[in-house]
Motif scaffolding. Sequence first.
Motif, PDB file in Angstrom:
ATOM      1  N   ASP A  84       0.857  -1.168   0.000  1.00  0.00           N
ATOM      2  CA  ASP A  84       0.000   0.000   0.000  1.00  0.00           C
ATOM      3  C   ASP A  84       0.902   1.230   0.000  1.00  0.00           C
ATOM      4  OD1 ASP A  84      -2.563   1.471   0.531  1.00  0.00           O
ATOM      5  OD2 ASP A  84      -1.514   1.939   2.398  1.00  0.00           O
ATOM      6  N   ALA A 116       0.477   4.319   1.008  1.00  0.00           N
ATOM      7  CA  ALA A 116       0.471   5.154   2.214  1.00  0.00           C
ATOM      8  C   ALA A 116       1.139   4.467   3.399  1.00  0.00           C
ATOM      9  CB  ALA A 116      -0.961   5.537   2.583  1.00  0.00           C
ATOM     10  N   SER A 117       0.823   3.197   3.642  1.00  0.00           N
ATOM     11  CA  SER A 117       1.340   2.506   4.836  1.00  0.00           C
ATOM     12  C   SER A 117       2.633   1.748   4.589  1.00  0.00           C
ATOM     13  CB  SER A 117       0.293   1.526   5.365  1.00  0.00           C
ATOM     14  OG  SER A 117       0.123   0.445   4.453  1.00  0.00           O
ATOM     15  N   GLN A 118       2.955   1.481   3.330  1.00  0.00           N
ATOM     16  CA  GLN A 118       4.102   0.663   2.954  1.00  0.00           C
ATOM     17  C   GLN A 118       4.008  -0.746   3.546  1.00  0.00           C
ATOM     18  OE1 GLN A 118       6.704   1.326   0.598  1.00  0.00           O
ATOM     19  NE2 GLN A 118       4.996   2.703   0.169  1.00  0.00           N
ATOM     20  N   MET A 119       2.770  -1.224   3.707  1.00  0.00           N
ATOM     21  CA  MET A 119       2.485  -2.572   4.186  1.00  0.00           C
ATOM     22  C   MET A 119       1.648  -3.278   3.119  1.00  0.00           C
ATOM     23  SD  MET A 119       3.652  -2.841   7.366  1.00  0.00           S
ATOM     24  CE  MET A 119       2.759  -4.230   8.021  1.00  0.00           C
ATOM     25  N   LEU A 154      -1.472  -4.536   2.000  1.00  0.00           N
ATOM     26  CA  LEU A 154      -2.793  -4.154   2.492  1.00  0.00           C
ATOM     27  C   LEU A 154      -3.780  -4.178   1.338  1.00  0.00           C
ATOM     28  CD1 LEU A 154      -4.827  -2.559   4.432  1.00  0.00           C
ATOM     29  CD2 LEU A 154      -3.707  -0.501   3.590  1.00  0.00           C
ATOM     30  N   LYS A 185      -8.169  -3.437   0.698  1.00  0.00           N
ATOM     31  CA  LYS A 185      -9.360  -2.866   1.327  1.00  0.00           C
ATOM     32  C   LYS A 185     -10.620  -3.316   0.600  1.00  0.00           C
ATOM     33  CE  LYS A 185      -6.775   1.303   2.511  1.00  0.00           C
ATOM     34  NZ  LYS A 185      -6.677   2.764   2.317  1.00  0.00           N
ATOM     35  N   HIS A 218      -9.975  -3.629   6.252  1.00  0.00           N
ATOM     36  CA  HIS A 218      -8.561  -3.650   5.875  1.00  0.00           C
ATOM     37  C   HIS A 218      -7.986  -5.010   6.232  1.00  0.00           C
ATOM     38  CE1 HIS A 218      -7.995   1.007   6.190  1.00  0.00           C
ATOM     39  NE2 HIS A 218      -9.051   0.662   5.467  1.00  0.00           N
ATOM     40  N   ILE A 246      -4.412  -6.702   6.370  1.00  0.00           N
ATOM     41  CA  ILE A 246      -3.015  -6.244   6.386  1.00  0.00           C
ATOM     42  C   ILE A 246      -2.113  -7.420   6.740  1.00  0.00           C
ATOM     43  CG2 ILE A 246      -1.428  -4.514   7.350  1.00  0.00           C
ATOM     44  CD1 ILE A 246      -4.284  -3.399   8.601  1.00  0.00           C
ATOM     45  N   TYR A 250       1.268  -8.525   8.463  1.00  0.00           N
ATOM     46  CA  TYR A 250       2.330  -8.089   9.371  1.00  0.00           C
ATOM     47  C   TYR A 250       3.456  -9.115   9.472  1.00  0.00           C
ATOM     48  CZ  TYR A 250      -0.130  -3.983  11.058  1.00  0.00           C
ATOM     49  OH  TYR A 250      -0.726  -2.754  11.144  1.00  0.00           O
TER      50      TYR A 250
END
Length: 181
Positions: free
Chosen positions: A50, A52-55, A57, A59, A124, A126, A128
């Motif tokens: 993503d 924005a988050s750099q993860m 992700l 939605k 979301h 995500i 981790y």
Amino acid sequence: AGETHQAEEQTPAGTTHVLVAVADAADALAQAGQKLAVPSQLSGVLAELDAASQMPLIKFQFDAVKGDARRLLVETGRFGSPVDPTIAVIGPDGVEVVRNDDLLGSLDAAVDFKAPADGTYEVHVIDYSGAAPSPANVYRLTVEDPATAFDFTITAPDKFEVYLGETADMVVKSTKSVAWE
């Protein structure tokens, strides 16, 4: 885009033809942002970061009326996926309503909640795990109403001796998540 492959398998009963649909990361990303029906279930891939988050992700959205109960589950472990999912639900006002990282004894994630307001909610999913985005990062997302959700198992012996025209008993265990009405 995904492809469909045909396979031919020889069995004791003869030849069987199987169609196998193979989705790619672009197909999974095309699902992003789509509105989910309740109940629904879909599989996808966390194959890109993503911005924005750099993860990793993805939605999704679903509509709910104030008081609607929802259960959301993200499964990865049963598929051998390296994903360690977290699931978060964002309310119509942009505020996080609920989040879960790991279920007891599993890296899978699930939440049960009641919608605090009418509107469109965002889900979301995500990753981790810290693993690089990859086509191997598969998941399954399930959205359901816990009032109608149930699970069942079938217990069957290794061998059934049922003669033509006769019947046999099979035990089916059904478990409902909430009280039966």
